[in-house]
Design an enzyme around this catalytic site. Sequence first.
Site, PDB file in Angstrom:
ATOM      1  N   GLN A  35       0.823  -1.212   0.000  1.00  0.00           N
ATOM      2  CA  GLN A  35       0.000   0.000   0.000  1.00  0.00           C
ATOM      3  C   GLN A  35       0.856   1.261   0.000  1.00  0.00           C
ATOM      4  O   GLN A  35       2.072   1.203   0.154  1.00  0.00           O
ATOM      5  CB  GLN A  35      -0.960  -0.014   1.201  1.00  0.00           C
ATOM      6  CG  GLN A  35      -0.267  -0.334   2.519  1.00  0.00           C
ATOM      7  CD  GLN A  35      -1.125  -1.107   3.507  1.00  0.00           C
ATOM      8  OE1 GLN A  35      -2.301  -1.354   3.274  1.00  0.00           O
ATOM      9  NE2 GLN A  35      -0.547  -1.491   4.630  1.00  0.00           N
ATOM     10  N   ASP A  90      -0.556  -0.096  13.616  1.00  0.00           N
ATOM     11  CA  ASP A  90      -0.127   1.080  14.393  1.00  0.00           C
ATOM     12  C   ASP A  90       0.047   0.747  15.864  1.00  0.00           C
ATOM     13  O   ASP A  90       0.572   1.549  16.624  1.00  0.00           O
ATOM     14  CB  ASP A  90      -1.131   2.225  14.213  1.00  0.00           C
ATOM     15  CG  ASP A  90      -2.550   1.785  14.564  1.00  0.00           C
ATOM     16  OD1 ASP A  90      -2.845   1.600  15.753  1.00  0.00           O
ATOM     17  OD2 ASP A  90      -3.364   1.587  13.633  1.00  0.00           O
ATOM     18  N   ASP A 141       0.211 -12.315   6.492  1.00  0.00           N
ATOM     19  CA  ASP A 141      -1.198 -12.187   6.127  1.00  0.00           C
ATOM     20  C   ASP A 141      -2.097 -12.809   7.204  1.00  0.00           C
ATOM     21  O   ASP A 141      -1.973 -14.002   7.514  1.00  0.00           O
ATOM     22  CB  ASP A 141      -1.406 -12.890   4.778  1.00  0.00           C
ATOM     23  CG  ASP A 141      -2.825 -12.726   4.264  1.00  0.00           C
ATOM     24  OD1 ASP A 141      -3.637 -12.048   4.919  1.00  0.00           O
ATOM     25  OD2 ASP A 141      -3.118 -13.299   3.196  1.00  0.00           O
ATOM     26  N   ASP A 160      -8.700  -5.477  13.148  1.00  0.00           N
ATOM     27  CA  ASP A 160      -8.438  -4.033  13.078  1.00  0.00           C
ATOM     28  C   ASP A 160      -7.832  -3.770  11.707  1.00  0.00           C
ATOM     29  O   ASP A 160      -6.627  -3.589  11.557  1.00  0.00           O
ATOM     30  CB  ASP A 160      -7.470  -3.660  14.206  1.00  0.00           C
ATOM     31  CG  ASP A 160      -7.105  -2.190  14.196  1.00  0.00           C
ATOM     32  OD1 ASP A 160      -7.553  -1.449  13.309  1.00  0.00           O
ATOM     33  OD2 ASP A 160      -6.325  -1.786  15.086  1.00  0.00           O
ATOM     34  N   THR A 162      -7.904  -2.366   7.427  1.00  0.00           N
ATOM     35  CA  THR A 162      -8.277  -1.306   6.502  1.00  0.00           C
ATOM     36  C   THR A 162      -9.643  -1.651   5.904  1.00  0.00           C
ATOM     37  O   THR A 162     -10.234  -2.688   6.228  1.00  0.00           O
ATOM     38  CB  THR A 162      -7.197  -1.190   5.403  1.00  0.00           C
ATOM     39  OG1 THR A 162      -6.727  -2.503   5.089  1.00  0.00           O
ATOM     40  CG2 THR A 162      -6.008  -0.384   5.867  1.00  0.00           C
ATOM     41  N   ASP A 163     -10.128  -0.788   4.998  1.00  0.00           N
ATOM     42  CA  ASP A 163     -11.438  -1.013   4.372  1.00  0.00           C
ATOM     43  C   ASP A 163     -11.429  -2.319   3.562  1.00  0.00           C
ATOM     44  O   ASP A 163     -10.351  -2.784   3.178  1.00  0.00           O
ATOM     45  CB  ASP A 163     -11.774   0.167   3.436  1.00  0.00           C
ATOM     46  CG  ASP A 163     -11.854   1.478   4.197  1.00  0.00           C
ATOM     47  OD1 ASP A 163     -12.060   1.442   5.425  1.00  0.00           O
ATOM     48  OD2 ASP A 163     -11.695   2.536   3.561  1.00  0.00           O
ATOM     49  N   PRO A 167      -5.651  -5.841   0.348  1.00  0.00           N
ATOM     50  CA  PRO A 167      -5.288  -6.980   1.204  1.00  0.00           C
ATOM     51  C   PRO A 167      -6.318  -7.295   2.286  1.00  0.00           C
ATOM     52  O   PRO A 167      -6.357  -8.405   2.817  1.00  0.00           O
ATOM     53  CB  PRO A 167      -3.954  -6.554   1.829  1.00  0.00           C
ATOM     54  CG  PRO A 167      -3.834  -5.088   1.632  1.00  0.00           C
ATOM     55  CD  PRO A 167      -4.669  -4.741   0.427  1.00  0.00           C
TER      56      PRO A 167
HETATM   57  N1  SAM Z   1      -8.108   2.134  12.294  1.00  0.00           N
HETATM   58  C1  SAM Z   1      -7.929   1.914  10.927  1.00  0.00           C
HETATM   59  C2  SAM Z   1      -9.144   2.141  10.067  1.00  0.00           C
HETATM   60  O1  SAM Z   1     -10.224   1.566  10.337  1.00  0.00           O
HETATM   61  O2  SAM Z   1      -9.013   2.916   9.118  1.00  0.00           O
HETATM   62  C3  SAM Z   1      -7.225   0.649  10.658  1.00  0.00           C
HETATM   63  C4  SAM Z   1      -5.813   0.833  11.084  1.00  0.00           C
HETATM   64  S1  SAM Z   1      -4.641  -0.418  10.852  1.00  0.00           S
HETATM   65  C5  SAM Z   1      -3.366   0.654  10.314  1.00  0.00           C
HETATM   66  C6  SAM Z   1      -5.145  -1.398   9.495  1.00  0.00           C
HETATM   67  C7  SAM Z   1      -4.049  -2.377   9.065  1.00  0.00           C
HETATM   68  O3  SAM Z   1      -4.621  -3.548   8.497  1.00  0.00           O
HETATM   69  C8  SAM Z   1      -3.076  -1.821   8.021  1.00  0.00           C
HETATM   70  O4  SAM Z   1      -1.847  -1.560   8.627  1.00  0.00           O
HETATM   71  C9  SAM Z   1      -2.993  -2.951   6.971  1.00  0.00           C
HETATM   72  O5  SAM Z   1      -1.675  -3.183   6.522  1.00  0.00           O
HETATM   73  C10 SAM Z   1      -3.555  -4.133   7.750  1.00  0.00           C
HETATM   74  N2  SAM Z   1      -4.061  -5.224   6.922  1.00  0.00           N
HETATM   75  C11 SAM Z   1      -4.843  -5.146   5.809  1.00  0.00           C
HETATM   76  N3  SAM Z   1      -5.067  -6.372   5.316  1.00  0.00           N
HETATM   77  C12 SAM Z   1      -4.447  -7.261   6.135  1.00  0.00           C
HETATM   78  C13 SAM Z   1      -4.320  -8.689   6.148  1.00  0.00           C
HETATM   79  N4  SAM Z   1      -4.897  -9.437   5.205  1.00  0.00           N
HETATM   80  N5  SAM Z   1      -3.598  -9.256   7.164  1.00  0.00           N
HETATM   81  C14 SAM Z   1      -3.015  -8.495   8.121  1.00  0.00           C
HETATM   82  N6  SAM Z   1      -3.080  -7.150   8.136  1.00  0.00           N
HETATM   83  C15 SAM Z   1      -3.792  -6.536   7.172  1.00  0.00           C
END
Ligand code: SAM
Length: 283
Positions: A35, A90, A141, A160, A162-163, A167
């Site tokens: 990303q 984070d 992952d 927790d 991303t949208d 991924p």
């Molecule tokens: N609070 C935030 C929001 O709702 O916008 C989410 C914050 S946190 C930074 C989200 C994390 O999910 C990202 O760092 C991303 O890299 C991670 N992520 C996304 N897909 C993932 C997966 N398949 N496995 C593990 N982590 C994942």
Amino acid sequence: MTLDTTWFTETYPKDGAAFSFKIKAKLHEERTPYQHIEIYDTEGFGKLMVIDGCVMLTDRDNFLYHEMMSHPVLFAHRAPKKVMVIGGGDCGTLREVLKHPGVEEAWQVEIDERVTRLAEKYFPELCSANDDPRARLYFGDGIQWLKDADPGSLDAIIVDSTDPVGPAEGLFNEAFYRNCHRALRPDGILVGQSESPLFHKALIESMHQAMRAAGFDHTRTLSFPQCVYPSGWWSATLAGKGVDPLQFREQDARKKEFDTLYYTADIHKAALVMPAFMEGIGG
Ligand code: SAM
């Protein structure tokens, strides 16, 4: 209205809306294999992390999200010992989880190690529990991690993420929830961030359906304010394996021995009350 380059704006084209921050400086920008990450210093919200153009967190208001992703699920569980955070790079959710003295092991499985390394540099207070001997940071992952997890090995899973694009897309479907159900012990509880009640009601409904289809007995949504996310109002959806996450250890929550800025036992109860247009979702 024109916004000059001293503003960062996230637009929500489908809903014809946007949210802007007045920027003091861009502190960092990089494209990782997963990303595009940006870090800003803002006039009003402290530091800001953006992933793929979407606001992730700010210094000023991240406590709302991190507390509501952690404490309701952990007080709904009868005695959570082994807790898994999927995503959450984070480290703010991990920090809240580790405030619970009964937690023996807290895993964070984040796909993108750069998110955590940048959080350590720009949001050090969120990473303050990373040295706790109970913390386990793993970079990979979360979907695969749960596929491989030992059956009946976890008490709580916190998604927790991303949208639901890129991924994180596979963190919102029945196949993933089935693996969560298998990995949880009896009485285990799953919670996933479930976007905005106002903008994404259909997604919340589909999460409930997928969680039930995956074998969970009860599903519930809670909501809380989050002005920097689309619509300013956010939610988390809980799914219980043999338990109803509407019930929680209220007395323990009332006499908790750690500080929170938003979460209280009364907020916990109030957050689970659904507005009229959401009534009937969950049960
Ligand atoms: N609070 C935030 C929001 O709702 O916008 C989410 C914050 S946190 C930074 C989200 C994390 O999910 C990202 O760092 C991303 O890299 C991670 N992520 C996304 N897909 C993932 C997966 N398949 N496995 C593990 N982590 C994942």
